[in-house]
Write a protein that holds these residues in place. Structure first.
Motif, PDB file in Angstrom:
ATOM      1  N   GLN A  33       0.843  -1.187   0.000  1.00  0.00           N
ATOM      2  CA  GLN A  33       0.000   0.000   0.000  1.00  0.00           C
ATOM      3  C   GLN A  33       0.885   1.246   0.000  1.00  0.00           C
ATOM      4  N   HIS A  34       0.702   2.051  -1.035  1.00  0.00           N
ATOM      5  CA  HIS A  34       1.416   3.312  -1.171  1.00  0.00           C
ATOM      6  C   HIS A  34       0.404   4.445  -1.114  1.00  0.00           C
ATOM      7  N   SER A  35       0.885   5.627  -0.775  1.00  0.00           N
ATOM      8  CA  SER A  35       0.022   6.798  -0.800  1.00  0.00           C
ATOM      9  C   SER A  35       0.464   7.744  -1.909  1.00  0.00           C
ATOM     10  N   TYR A  36      -0.537   8.336  -2.561  1.00  0.00           N
ATOM     11  CA  TYR A  36      -0.273   9.214  -3.700  1.00  0.00           C
ATOM     12  C   TYR A  36      -0.871  10.594  -3.464  1.00  0.00           C
ATOM     13  N   LEU A  37      -0.178  11.608  -3.980  1.00  0.00           N
ATOM     14  CA  LEU A  37      -0.758  12.929  -4.096  1.00  0.00           C
ATOM     15  C   LEU A  37      -1.316  13.028  -5.509  1.00  0.00           C
ATOM     16  N   ILE A  38      -2.630  13.205  -5.601  1.00  0.00           N
ATOM     17  CA  ILE A  38      -3.314  13.278  -6.882  1.00  0.00           C
ATOM     18  C   ILE A  38      -3.542  14.742  -7.239  1.00  0.00           C
ATOM     19  N   ASP A  39      -3.028  15.152  -8.393  1.00  0.00           N
ATOM     20  CA  ASP A  39      -3.263  16.509  -8.892  1.00  0.00           C
ATOM     21  C   ASP A  39      -4.312  16.429  -9.988  1.00  0.00           C
ATOM     22  N   LYS A  43      -3.818  15.684 -13.846  1.00  0.00           N
ATOM     23  CA  LYS A  43      -4.185  14.265 -13.887  1.00  0.00           C
ATOM     24  C   LYS A  43      -2.976  13.357 -13.599  1.00  0.00           C
ATOM     25  N   THR A  44      -2.130  13.812 -12.688  1.00  0.00           N
ATOM     26  CA  THR A  44      -0.945  13.042 -12.333  1.00  0.00           C
ATOM     27  C   THR A  44      -1.055  12.502 -10.912  1.00  0.00           C
ATOM     28  N   ALA A  45      -0.341  11.403 -10.670  1.00  0.00           N
ATOM     29  CA  ALA A  45      -0.288  10.773  -9.353  1.00  0.00           C
ATOM     30  C   ALA A  45       1.168  10.692  -8.922  1.00  0.00           C
ATOM     31  N   THR A  46       1.508  11.338  -7.820  1.00  0.00           N
ATOM     32  CA  THR A  46       2.873  11.343  -7.306  1.00  0.00           C
ATOM     33  C   THR A  46       2.966  10.438  -6.091  1.00  0.00           C
ATOM     34  N   ASP A  47       3.781   9.394  -6.182  1.00  0.00           N
ATOM     35  CA  ASP A  47       4.035   8.520  -5.037  1.00  0.00           C
ATOM     36  C   ASP A  47       4.832   9.317  -4.018  1.00  0.00           C
ATOM     37  N   ILE A  48       4.302   9.461  -2.802  1.00  0.00           N
ATOM     38  CA  ILE A  48       4.969  10.312  -1.810  1.00  0.00           C
ATOM     39  C   ILE A  48       6.121   9.605  -1.113  1.00  0.00           C
ATOM     40  N   GLY A  49       6.351   8.328  -1.453  1.00  0.00           N
ATOM     41  CA  GLY A  49       7.500   7.623  -0.915  1.00  0.00           C
ATOM     42  C   GLY A  49       7.177   6.817   0.328  1.00  0.00           C
ATOM     43  N   ALA A  63      -0.158  23.939   0.833  1.00  0.00           N
ATOM     44  CA  ALA A  63       1.056  23.837   0.018  1.00  0.00           C
ATOM     45  C   ALA A  63       1.269  22.443  -0.542  1.00  0.00           C
ATOM     46  N   GLY A  64       0.405  21.515  -0.165  1.00  0.00           N
ATOM     47  CA  GLY A  64       0.579  20.131  -0.606  1.00  0.00           C
ATOM     48  C   GLY A  64       1.518  19.329   0.268  1.00  0.00           C
ATOM     49  N   GLN A  65       1.818  19.830   1.474  1.00  0.00           N
ATOM     50  CA  GLN A  65       2.577  19.009   2.425  1.00  0.00           C
ATOM     51  C   GLN A  65       1.654  17.919   2.968  1.00  0.00           C
ATOM     52  N   VAL A  66       2.156  16.701   2.985  1.00  0.00           N
ATOM     53  CA  VAL A  66       1.361  15.532   3.358  1.00  0.00           C
ATOM     54  C   VAL A  66       1.906  14.942   4.654  1.00  0.00           C
ATOM     55  N   ASN A  80       3.866  19.787  -2.320  1.00  0.00           N
ATOM     56  CA  ASN A  80       3.469  18.898  -3.415  1.00  0.00           C
ATOM     57  C   ASN A  80       3.884  17.442  -3.191  1.00  0.00           C
ATOM     58  N   GLY A  81       3.937  17.058  -1.908  1.00  0.00           N
ATOM     59  CA  GLY A  81       4.194  15.659  -1.570  1.00  0.00           C
ATOM     60  C   GLY A  81       5.602  15.180  -1.797  1.00  0.00           C
ATOM     61  N   MET A  82       6.556  16.081  -1.956  1.00  0.00           N
ATOM     62  CA  MET A  82       7.928  15.691  -2.281  1.00  0.00           C
ATOM     63  C   MET A  82       8.799  15.647  -1.024  1.00  0.00           C
TER      64      MET A  82
END
Length: 363
Positions: A33-39, A43-49, A63-66, A80-82
């Motif tokens: 199970q991974h978590s994604y930031l969906i924009d 229409k992109t999905a960023t794996d937050i690691g 700011a998109g901090q997760v 942005n989940g980075m």
């Protein structure tokens, strides 16, 4: 003799592929199970690691901090989940982050060195974990935080704090013995759920600064639960088996429906009234959903974004005003997914061979 390809052969091969996948080594589980930031704009999905192992995201700020939990520790990301960073603990072995405000102050729960489970708050950008204490006993958990740093959570009874997490105050109940506070907006309105004098669980909302708890009612059933609230006081949650949204200041529950199954639940809402959560589909699988403004038109989040092969977004837990959503995805282990694809390819190959053989036999 003419051989007609049939579903039994394909079914056998598929079963063999699945069996091989499920039995592939002792080190691999069937899925991660991974978590994604969906924009939603790109229409992109960023794996937050990950900090190692499964990752569960619970909150996102402007700011998109997760924030969330990975391998038993609370984490925060950059914008942005980075860039995931371990927030550490209050001295114990485990921590989890539930909420974050615009300044990056994070709240959640951590085991302490003395064996307790205590709510915590951090400074801006997740720096410096501080114990919030308890109302009584050795347990507390923090779920929401607003721009002023007021925190809402649970310590046997529900609580709200003053600015910057100072001074824990009991919110009371709807007349029963158990109450749980979950979300808070910038005026200090708190939402959650409480047992009533009649013994059923009902969603509640308070006035500003946590004053005056009010029963939100239900969708005509015995139970309701509130999880999120926006600046206008619109509340989201679930009533028995369906997600709901209210009007401003918690007025009037409205059924959000489902993605075709019998169950849905809402967890997050932004200023525009876009709602996110989870729902069963007609195929009886859990998928993450999002609505339009003011809770209009439930859509499968999976259909709105490009995802890695095999990934399925099963639950969306929060959304910010920029339309960024955090969601948990179930992903097959690489080895297992490769075996599954190999099985599908083998099915196709045999089907083509048998089709050719059948065509020759007709000639």
């Amino acid at each position: 003799m003419k051989i007609i390809p049939g579903v039994k052969v394909r079914g056998f091969i598929l079963a063999a592929a699945f069996s091989a996948a499920l039995g592939f080594g002792t080190h691999a589980s069937a899925q991660v199970q991974h978590s994604y930031l969906i924009d939603l704009n790109s229409k992109t999905a960023t794996d937050i690691g990950t900090l190692g192992g499964d990752t569960f995201a619970h909150g996102i700020n402007a700011a998109g901090q997760v924030v969330g939990e990975s391998r038993g520790h609370a984490f925060i990301t950059g914008p942005n989940g980075m860039g995931m960073r371990d927030l550490g603990t209050l001295g114990g072995s485990y921590s989890v982050a539930h909420g974050i405000n615009a300044a990056g102050q994070v709240v959640g729960l951590s085991f302490t060195a003395g064996g307790g489970e205590h709510a915590f708050i951090t400074g801006p950008d997740g720096m410096g974990m501080r114990d919030l204490g308890t109302l009584a006993g050795n347990y507390s958990d923090a779920y929401g935080i607003n721009a002023a740093g007021q925190v809402a959570g649970d310590s046997g009874d529900p609580f709200i704090t003053g600015p910057d997490g100072m001074g824990m105050r009991d919110l009371g109940s709807l007349g029963g013995t158990y109450t749980h506070a979950h979300g808070i907006n910038d005026t200090g309105q708190v939402v959650g759920y409480s047992t009533t004098a009649g013994g059923t669980q009902h969603a509640f909302i308070t006035g500003p600064d946590g004053m005056g708890m009010r029963d939100l009612g239900t969708l005509g059933v015995s139970q309701s639960f509130a999880y999120g609230i926006n600046a206008a006081g619109q509340v989201v949650g679930g009533s028995a088996i369906h997600a709901f949204i209210t009007g401003p200041d918690g007025m009037g529950l409205r059924d959000l429906g489902t993605l075709g199954g019998f169950f849905s639940k809402a967890y997050g809402i932004n200023a525009a009234g876009q709602v996110v959560g989870e729902s069963l589909t007609a195929g009886d699988t859990y998928h993450a959903f999002i609505t339009g403004p003011n809770g209009a038109g439930m859509m499968d989040l999976n259909s709105l974004v490009d995802l890695p092969a095999g990934a399925i977004l099963t639950e969306a837990s929060d959304i910010n005003n920029a339309g960024q959503v955090i969601a948990v995805a179930t992903i097959p282990e690489p080895e297992i997914f490769a075996l599954f694809l190999a099985g599908l390819a083998l099915v196709g190959f045999i089907a083509r061979r048998k089709k050719i053989a059948g065509e020759f036999s007709l000639g």
